[in-house]
Structures are given as structure tokens and as C-alpha cells.
Design a protein around this motif. Structure first.
Motif, PDB file in Angstrom:
ATOM      1  N   GLY A  19      -1.781  13.124 -13.127  1.00  0.00           N
ATOM      2  CA  GLY A  19      -0.880  13.546 -14.187  1.00  0.00           C
ATOM      3  C   GLY A  19       0.304  14.356 -13.683  1.00  0.00           C
ATOM      4  O   GLY A  19       0.824  15.215 -14.387  1.00  0.00           O
ATOM      5  N   ILE A  20       0.747  14.059 -12.461  1.00  0.00           N
ATOM      6  CA  ILE A  20       1.884  14.767 -11.864  1.00  0.00           C
ATOM      7  C   ILE A  20       3.100  13.838 -11.905  1.00  0.00           C
ATOM      8  O   ILE A  20       3.107  12.802 -11.248  1.00  0.00           O
ATOM      9  N   PRO A  21       4.120  14.203 -12.663  1.00  0.00           N
ATOM     10  CA  PRO A  21       5.312  13.354 -12.752  1.00  0.00           C
ATOM     11  C   PRO A  21       6.225  13.540 -11.538  1.00  0.00           C
ATOM     12  O   PRO A  21       6.952  14.519 -11.434  1.00  0.00           O
ATOM     13  N   PHE A  22       6.128  12.606 -10.615  1.00  0.00           N
ATOM     14  CA  PHE A  22       6.959  12.648  -9.420  1.00  0.00           C
ATOM     15  C   PHE A  22       6.999  11.248  -8.833  1.00  0.00           C
ATOM     16  O   PHE A  22       6.083  10.441  -9.049  1.00  0.00           O
ATOM     17  N   ASP A  23       8.030  10.953  -8.045  1.00  0.00           N
ATOM     18  CA  ASP A  23       8.183   9.638  -7.426  1.00  0.00           C
ATOM     19  C   ASP A  23       7.209   9.469  -6.256  1.00  0.00           C
ATOM     20  O   ASP A  23       7.299  10.196  -5.260  1.00  0.00           O
ATOM     21  N   GLY A  24       6.301   8.524  -6.394  1.00  0.00           N
ATOM     22  CA  GLY A  24       5.278   8.298  -5.376  1.00  0.00           C
ATOM     23  C   GLY A  24       5.827   7.832  -4.040  1.00  0.00           C
ATOM     24  O   GLY A  24       5.305   8.186  -2.988  1.00  0.00           O
ATOM     25  N   VAL A  25       6.880   7.037  -4.056  1.00  0.00           N
ATOM     26  CA  VAL A  25       7.463   6.533  -2.804  1.00  0.00           C
ATOM     27  C   VAL A  25       8.089   7.681  -2.012  1.00  0.00           C
ATOM     28  O   VAL A  25       7.958   7.753  -0.791  1.00  0.00           O
ATOM     29  N   THR A  26       8.730   8.597  -2.719  1.00  0.00           N
ATOM     30  CA  THR A  26       9.323   9.764  -2.059  1.00  0.00           C
ATOM     31  C   THR A  26       8.238  10.616  -1.428  1.00  0.00           C
ATOM     32  O   THR A  26       8.367  11.063  -0.275  1.00  0.00           O
ATOM     33  N   LEU A  27       7.148  10.830  -2.152  1.00  0.00           N
ATOM     34  CA  LEU A  27       6.034  11.608  -1.604  1.00  0.00           C
ATOM     35  C   LEU A  27       5.386  10.878  -0.437  1.00  0.00           C
ATOM     36  O   LEU A  27       5.026  11.487   0.567  1.00  0.00           O
ATOM     37  N   GLU A  28       5.259   9.560  -0.545  1.00  0.00           N
ATOM     38  CA  GLU A  28       4.678   8.752   0.538  1.00  0.00           C
ATOM     39  C   GLU A  28       5.459   8.936   1.831  1.00  0.00           C
ATOM     40  O   GLU A  28       4.873   9.126   2.903  1.00  0.00           O
ATOM     41  N   LYS A  29       6.777   8.885   1.751  1.00  0.00           N
ATOM     42  CA  LYS A  29       7.609   9.025   2.951  1.00  0.00           C
ATOM     43  C   LYS A  29       7.386  10.378   3.615  1.00  0.00           C
ATOM     44  O   LYS A  29       7.240  10.464   4.835  1.00  0.00           O
ATOM     45  N   LYS A  30       7.347  11.433   2.818  1.00  0.00           N
ATOM     46  CA  LYS A  30       7.127  12.774   3.367  1.00  0.00           C
ATOM     47  C   LYS A  30       5.711  12.900   3.925  1.00  0.00           C
ATOM     48  O   LYS A  30       5.503  13.501   4.982  1.00  0.00           O
ATOM     49  N   PHE A  31       4.745  12.320   3.241  1.00  0.00           N
ATOM     50  CA  PHE A  31       3.358  12.354   3.684  1.00  0.00           C
ATOM     51  C   PHE A  31       3.195  11.652   5.036  1.00  0.00           C
ATOM     52  O   PHE A  31       2.595  12.202   5.964  1.00  0.00           O
ATOM     53  N   VAL A  32       3.730  10.457   5.159  1.00  0.00           N
ATOM     54  CA  VAL A  32       3.617   9.700   6.418  1.00  0.00           C
ATOM     55  C   VAL A  32       4.358  10.419   7.538  1.00  0.00           C
ATOM     56  O   VAL A  32       3.881  10.478   8.676  1.00  0.00           O
ATOM     57  N   GLU A  33       5.516  10.973   7.215  1.00  0.00           N
ATOM     58  CA  GLU A  33       6.257  11.765   8.201  1.00  0.00           C
ATOM     59  C   GLU A  33       5.382  12.906   8.721  1.00  0.00           C
ATOM     60  O   GLU A  33       5.316  13.161   9.921  1.00  0.00           O
ATOM     61  N   GLY A  34       4.687  13.567   7.826  1.00  0.00           N
ATOM     62  CA  GLY A  34       3.799  14.660   8.210  1.00  0.00           C
ATOM     63  C   GLY A  34       2.610  14.201   9.024  1.00  0.00           C
ATOM     64  O   GLY A  34       2.152  14.899   9.933  1.00  0.00           O
ATOM     65  N   LEU A  35       2.088  13.016   8.704  1.00  0.00           N
ATOM     66  CA  LEU A  35       0.959  12.490   9.480  1.00  0.00           C
ATOM     67  C   LEU A  35       1.302  12.377  10.959  1.00  0.00           C
ATOM     68  O   LEU A  35       0.442  12.569  11.821  1.00  0.00           O
ATOM     69  N   HIS A  70       0.835  -1.208   0.000  1.00  0.00           N
ATOM     70  CA  HIS A  70       0.000   0.000   0.000  1.00  0.00           C
ATOM     71  C   HIS A  70       0.865   1.250   0.000  1.00  0.00           C
ATOM     72  O   HIS A  70       0.668   2.166  -0.798  1.00  0.00           O
ATOM     73  N   TYR A  71       1.861   1.261   0.872  1.00  0.00           N
ATOM     74  CA  TYR A  71       2.733   2.427   0.971  1.00  0.00           C
ATOM     75  C   TYR A  71       3.600   2.596  -0.278  1.00  0.00           C
ATOM     76  O   TYR A  71       4.009   3.704  -0.604  1.00  0.00           O
ATOM     77  N   GLN A  72       3.877   1.513  -0.977  1.00  0.00           N
ATOM     78  CA  GLN A  72       4.678   1.583  -2.198  1.00  0.00           C
ATOM     79  C   GLN A  72       3.878   2.111  -3.388  1.00  0.00           C
ATOM     80  O   GLN A  72       4.449   2.715  -4.296  1.00  0.00           O
ATOM     81  N   ILE A  73       2.552   1.889  -3.390  1.00  0.00           N
ATOM     82  CA  ILE A  73       1.775   2.247  -4.583  1.00  0.00           C
ATOM     83  C   ILE A  73       0.771   3.386  -4.390  1.00  0.00           C
ATOM     84  O   ILE A  73       0.294   3.934  -5.377  1.00  0.00           O
ATOM     85  N   ARG A  74       0.468   3.743  -3.131  1.00  0.00           N
ATOM     86  CA  ARG A  74      -0.582   4.748  -2.907  1.00  0.00           C
ATOM     87  C   ARG A  74      -0.325   6.035  -3.694  1.00  0.00           C
ATOM     88  O   ARG A  74      -1.118   6.431  -4.540  1.00  0.00           O
ATOM     89  N   TRP A  75       0.772   6.723  -3.400  1.00  0.00           N
ATOM     90  CA  TRP A  75       1.014   8.014  -4.050  1.00  0.00           C
ATOM     91  C   TRP A  75       1.446   7.854  -5.499  1.00  0.00           C
ATOM     92  O   TRP A  75       1.194   8.736  -6.323  1.00  0.00           O
ATOM     93  N   LYS A  76       2.052   6.734  -5.845  1.00  0.00           N
ATOM     94  CA  LYS A  76       2.384   6.483  -7.252  1.00  0.00           C
ATOM     95  C   LYS A  76       1.096   6.488  -8.071  1.00  0.00           C
ATOM     96  O   LYS A  76       1.014   7.132  -9.125  1.00  0.00           O
ATOM     97  N   THR A  77       0.081   5.800  -7.578  1.00  0.00           N
ATOM     98  CA  THR A  77      -1.207   5.719  -8.268  1.00  0.00           C
ATOM     99  C   THR A  77      -1.899   7.076  -8.297  1.00  0.00           C
ATOM    100  O   THR A  77      -2.405   7.501  -9.342  1.00  0.00           O
ATOM    101  N   ILE A  78      -1.914   7.759  -7.169  1.00  0.00           N
ATOM    102  CA  ILE A  78      -2.573   9.071  -7.091  1.00  0.00           C
ATOM    103  C   ILE A  78      -1.913  10.051  -8.058  1.00  0.00           C
ATOM    104  O   ILE A  78      -2.606  10.764  -8.804  1.00  0.00           O
ATOM    105  N   LEU A  79      -0.590  10.091  -8.058  1.00  0.00           N
ATOM    106  CA  LEU A  79       0.121  11.014  -8.940  1.00  0.00           C
ATOM    107  C   LEU A  79      -0.120  10.679 -10.409  1.00  0.00           C
ATOM    108  O   LEU A  79      -0.235  11.587 -11.243  1.00  0.00           O
ATOM    109  N   GLN A  80      -0.211   9.402 -10.742  1.00  0.00           N
ATOM    110  CA  GLN A  80      -0.515   9.006 -12.118  1.00  0.00           C
ATOM    111  C   GLN A  80      -1.883   9.517 -12.534  1.00  0.00           C
ATOM    112  O   GLN A  80      -2.046  10.068 -13.621  1.00  0.00           O
ATOM    113  N   VAL A  81      -2.875   9.330 -11.666  1.00  0.00           N
ATOM    114  CA  VAL A  81      -4.233   9.792 -11.966  1.00  0.00           C
ATOM    115  C   VAL A  81      -4.254  11.310 -12.148  1.00  0.00           C
ATOM    116  O   VAL A  81      -4.928  11.831 -13.040  1.00  0.00           O
TER     117      VAL A  81
END
Length: 107
Positions: free
Chosen positions: A78-94, A65-76
Motif C-alpha cells: 500500500g505504498i504509492p511509489f513508482d516500482g521501476v524507480t525503486l527497482e533501479k535504486k535497489f539493484v544499484e545498491g545490490l 521481473h525487474y519491471q514488475i517486482r517492486w511495483k507488485t511489492i509496493l502495491q501489496v
């Protein structure tokens, strides 16, 4: 006599959606990604909900889930960015936010 009370934190004591929104705003700003609550948040809620259903059904692990959540969201979105990198920052913020649900203090 009661000796133990178990409470779920998400949406029982803490407003998960408010915490998630605050964390994703921070993460998007940190990486200078375009953010609109009206665009990003509904996609997050839909995809996150589907993924957690798959976890509950035993089809997906939390790690997957943590590997694909933001990858999938960013694809939908249309934002070209690494989802795993965003996931780490997002969870850190949570972990930085603790926005209570209404009535949590009284409970």
C-alpha cells in the motif's frame, strides 16, 4: 585434474538476503519511503521467489521481473511509489554490498 570450478554467488559466497535487505533499506531511505524489516522484507521474499520461479519456468523474462517486482511489492504494501524507480535504486545498491555467507572465506 580440475581445471575449472563454477560457484553460484547468491547464497553460496554472498548472502543474498542480507545484501537485499541492506539495499532495500538504503533505497527506501533514499526515497523517504516507510520501511520496516518485519513488514517489507517478508513481502519482498515471497514475491521475488514467485517471480524467479516464473523465470525458471519460462513464463517471465528477467527484464519483465525487474519491471514488475517492486511495483507488485509496493502495491501489496500500500505504498504509492513508482516500482521501476525503486527497482533501479535497489539493484544499484545490490552492487554495493558483498556480505559473505558463513564459511565463504574458508571456501
Amino acid at each position: 585434474m580440475l581445471t575449472t570450478i563454477l560457484l553460484d554467488v547468491d547464497n553460496t559466497l554472498l548472502d543474498f538476503n542480507a545484501c537485499a535487505l541492506a539495499s532495500m533499506k538504503d533505497a527506501f531511505a533514499y526515497f523517504h519511503l516507510p520501511f520496516s524489516k518485519d513488514t517489507v522484507f517478508p513481502v519482498f521474499l515471497e514475491i521475488n521467489s514467485k517471480l524467479w520461479t516464473q523465470i525458471e519456468d519460462g513464463v517471465l523474462t528477467k527484464e519483465q521481473h525487474y519491471q514488475i517486482r517492486w511495483k507488485t511489492i509496493l502495491q501489496v504494501l500500500g505504498i504509492p511509489f513508482d516500482g521501476v524507480t525503486l527497482e533501479k535504486k535497489f539493484v544499484e545498491g545490490l552492487h554495493e554490498y558483498a556480505i559473505p555467507v558463513e564459511g565463504a572465506g574458508e571456501l
